[in-house]
Scaffold this motif. Structure first.
Motif, PDB file in Angstrom:
ATOM      1  N   VAL A 420     -87.313   7.228 -37.620  1.00 41.20           N
ATOM      2  CA  VAL A 420     -86.445   8.250 -37.819  1.00 41.20           C
ATOM      3  C   VAL A 420     -85.238   7.613 -38.302  1.00 41.20           C
ATOM      4  N   SER A 421     -84.640   8.254 -39.398  1.00 37.88           N
ATOM      5  CA  SER A 421     -83.274   7.931 -39.969  1.00 37.88           C
ATOM      6  C   SER A 421     -82.311   8.772 -39.999  1.00 37.88           C
ATOM      7  N   ILE A 422     -81.109   8.630 -39.421  1.00 37.82           N
ATOM      8  CA  ILE A 422     -79.891   9.752 -39.203  1.00 37.82           C
ATOM      9  C   ILE A 422     -78.895   8.845 -40.042  1.00 37.82           C
ATOM     10  N   ARG A 423     -78.380   9.461 -41.031  1.00 32.99           N
ATOM     11  CA  ARG A 423     -77.332   9.007 -41.916  1.00 32.99           C
ATOM     12  C   ARG A 423     -76.167  10.016 -42.460  1.00 32.99           C
ATOM     13  N   ASP A 424     -75.108   9.469 -42.528  1.00 32.17           N
ATOM     14  CA  ASP A 424     -73.985  10.421 -42.853  1.00 32.17           C
ATOM     15  C   ASP A 424     -73.186   9.473 -43.974  1.00 32.17           C
ATOM     16  N   ASP A 425     -72.177  10.308 -44.679  1.00 34.02           N
ATOM     17  CA  ASP A 425     -71.162   9.736 -45.575  1.00 34.02           C
ATOM     18  C   ASP A 425     -69.861   9.687 -45.027  1.00 34.02           C
ATOM     19  N   GLY A 426     -69.686   9.857 -43.633  1.00 37.47           N
ATOM     20  CA  GLY A 426     -68.217   9.981 -43.087  1.00 37.47           C
ATOM     21  C   GLY A 426     -67.412   8.650 -43.008  1.00 37.47           C
ATOM     22  N   LYS A 427     -66.557   8.575 -42.132  1.00 36.73           N
ATOM     23  CA  LYS A 427     -65.443   7.561 -41.950  1.00 36.73           C
ATOM     24  C   LYS A 427     -65.969   6.537 -41.624  1.00 36.73           C
ATOM     25  N   GLY A 428     -67.470   6.541 -40.746  1.00 36.32           N
ATOM     26  CA  GLY A 428     -67.584   5.416 -39.983  1.00 36.32           C
ATOM     27  C   GLY A 428     -67.032   4.865 -38.866  1.00 36.32           C
ATOM     28  N   PHE A 429     -67.370   3.774 -38.406  1.00 35.13           N
ATOM     29  CA  PHE A 429     -66.464   3.302 -37.115  1.00 35.13           C
ATOM     30  C   PHE A 429     -66.905   1.704 -36.759  1.00 35.13           C
ATOM     31  N   ASP A 430     -66.196   1.019 -36.198  1.00 34.93           N
ATOM     32  CA  ASP A 430     -66.423  -0.426 -35.600  1.00 34.93           C
ATOM     33  C   ASP A 430     -67.519  -0.288 -34.482  1.00 34.93           C
ATOM     34  N   ILE A 431     -68.718  -0.925 -34.956  1.00 36.22           N
ATOM     35  CA  ILE A 431     -69.753  -0.778 -34.046  1.00 36.22           C
ATOM     36  C   ILE A 431     -69.493  -1.763 -32.548  1.00 36.22           C
ATOM     37  N   GLU A 432     -68.851  -2.892 -33.062  1.00 33.89           N
ATOM     38  CA  GLU A 432     -68.491  -3.706 -31.734  1.00 33.89           C
ATOM     39  C   GLU A 432     -67.599  -3.022 -30.992  1.00 33.89           C
ATOM     40  N   LYS A 433     -66.612  -2.597 -31.557  1.00 36.91           N
ATOM     41  CA  LYS A 433     -65.539  -1.843 -30.429  1.00 36.91           C
ATOM     42  C   LYS A 433     -66.353  -0.649 -29.829  1.00 36.91           C
ATOM     43  N   ALA A 434     -66.939   0.079 -30.564  1.00 37.87           N
ATOM     44  CA  ALA A 434     -67.602   0.878 -29.816  1.00 37.87           C
ATOM     45  C   ALA A 434     -68.626   0.718 -28.609  1.00 37.87           C
ATOM     46  N   ARG A 435     -69.372  -0.477 -28.897  1.00 40.45           N
ATOM     47  CA  ARG A 435     -70.159  -1.058 -27.861  1.00 40.45           C
ATOM     48  C   ARG A 435     -69.088  -1.396 -26.807  1.00 40.45           C
ATOM     49  N   SER A 436     -68.082  -2.212 -27.100  1.00 40.37           N
ATOM     50  CA  SER A 436     -67.082  -2.606 -26.160  1.00 40.37           C
ATOM     51  C   SER A 436     -66.643  -1.468 -25.175  1.00 40.37           C
TER      52      SER A 436
END
Length: 485
Positions: A420-436
């Protein structure tokens, strides 16, 4: 005790050769000798091993200069002495320049043993020097061959901490040739902070005369930060201390270790979250059953007892009981929806996902794109539920935070795996920060989705960067590897 001596005489007079042999014996030698007076005979004789060549200067068919030239061609380490009946000073200078070790007149033949002894001693010294020089050249050649082939950077700096030697790996690290780096300092190659740090370590090595191990970050020629394990050590040269060093790129190893530690921390957090989620779901069910369903059933029981006592089916008790049953049904339905959406049973996974994505996108005024291929294998109901819940949470987060204009969801199946792939064209985010944030407990969005995938033996990958949207790739088995407890 006589000293064995192999002598080749270049002499046209046999009597003179015998005279010189006698003088050598008087001087303590035991000569084994041969006399030649032509070039062909001398060439043949030179195939044997001789300790010294003693030559007359002038002969009818040969000359000392020709003999000396032949010796130099064949073996220039053999001492060559000229003995002549008459030789001028200018001639003597010329023969010495040509390579003869000594000369004297036949009238001074008594000097011969002393001259031979001296030349043999000097020849031994020359052979040792040549052997030492050859060994040094061989050692240098091996050193350069080794260092040129070494994949790790290596260097030697002078007392001013300027590079005296660098191997190709060291110069290539900075995008230069070895010759370009000679004479440069670390301040010519690194940032001021890294160079200052490196020179402080070099000074410590030179002052303490002990090796030093450090781990430093240095930017390479492509401006990529590299984590280097450094070994610095002092070496001596002509009484001076030089600073040498080796480096090994451990960037991948260190990053892998960090990733492993982060993965272990996430796994630890996931394990904790799994228990927490399970407990929360059980508490929710228990509270719903106790507070809502339990109380409603208690009220129904009281109404039924009232009807039993009065024996009448008319009145408010019966209608009240009917209302209670309707409420209980509603409460049970609500609890079941929390466990599994009924659409999955009625419509199937693909239709449920398509309907959900399109409806949510329309309500939020964004474009929702859904693509799927037929499922060749029937999915376990836990897999369907997990897939729906992850897509549900991902789409909810996109609509809530991403400010996207498009959402793409794609579902496919390959053998025993659902992709399953879920994709968007939004502003994104910092993955490492989100994981932290997730690890610190301030945000559980990613962990909630990951823990659902892990619970059934699946995996989830996320790719994103600020301004570049988000893509979530979910991989689930068609049958759970681990079942919920």
């Amino acid at each position: 005790m006589s000293i064995p001596l192999r002598v080749l005489f270049v002499e046209d007079m046999e009597e003179d050769a015998i005279l010189m042999v006698r003088e050598l014996k008087r001087g303590g030698f035991e000569p084994t000798w041969k006399r030649v007076d032509t070039e062909p005979d001398m060439e043949a004789a030179m195939r044997d091993k001789w300790d010294i060549v003693i030559s007359d200067y002038s002969m009818p068919m040969f000359s000392a200069m020709d003999a000396l030239s032949l010796v130099k061609r064949q073996n220039d380490q053999i001492p060559f002495i000229i003995v002549s009946g008459a030789i001028g000073e200018q001639t003597a200078v010329e023969v010495m320049k040509a390579g003869a070790q000594d000369y004297f007149l036949k009238s001074s033949i008594a000097r011969l043993p002393i001259a031979v002894e001296r030349e043999l001693r000097d020849a031994l010294v020359r052979r040792k020097q040549r052997a030492s020089s050859a060994a040094l050249r061989e050692m240098q050649a091996r050193f350069y061959a080794f260092m040129n082939a070494a994949p790790m950077p290596a260097w030697i700096k002078d007392a001013e901490l300027r590079y005296l030697y660098v191997n190709p790996a060291q110069s290539a690290f900075f995008g230069m040739t070895p010759s370009d780096m000679i004479g440069l300092s670390d301040f010519d190659l690194m940032s001021s902070g890294a160079a200052q740090n490196a020179q402080e370590h070099d000074h410590t090595v030179l002052e303490t005369k002990r090796e030093m191990h450090t781990q430093e970050t240095v930017f390479d020629a492509n401006h990529n930060p590299k984590i280097m394990d450094m070994v610095r050590f002092p070496i001596g040269s002509d009484g001076k201390s030089l600073a040498a060093g080796l480096a090994m790129d451990v960037t991948d190893r260190v990053n892998s270790q960090k990733e492993l530690e982060q993965a272990m921390e996430r796994q630890k957090m996931l394990a904790s979250r799994v228990i927490e989620v399970q407990e929360r779901e059980r508490q929710h069910l228990a509270r719903g059953l106790h507070d809502d369903v339990g109380q409603s059933l208690t009220a129904l029981k009281i109404n039924l007892e009232t009807i039993k006592k009065t024996g009448s089916l008319e009145g408010p008790s019966l209608q009240n009981g009917i209302d209670i049953v309707a409420s209980v049904l509603s409460q049970v339905r609500s609890l079941s929806l929390d466990l599994r959406p009924p659409q999955l049973d009625n419509l199937g996974l693909i239709a449920t996902l398509r309907s959900y994505v399109e409806n949510k996108a329309n309500l939020a005024n964004v474009k929702g794109w859904f693509e799927s291929s037929p499922l060749s294998v029937e999915l376990h109901h836990d897999i369907e539920n997990t897939c729906f819940r992850i897509v549900q949470e991902a789409v909810t987060n996109i609509l809530r935070h991403a400010k996207a204009e498009n959402i793409w969801v794609k579902v496919s199946q390959r053998q025993d795996q659902l992709n399953v792939s879920i994709r968007d064209d939004g502003k994104g985010f910092d993955i490492e920060k989100a994981r932290s944030n997730a690890i610190s407990g301030t945000s559980f969005g990613l962990l909630n989705m990951e823990e659902r995938a892990v619970l059934v033996g699946g995996a989830m990958d996320i790719a994103s960067a600020p301004g570049e949207g988000v893509e979530i790739v979910l991989q689930l088995p068609v049958t759970p590897v681990m079942r919920r407890g």
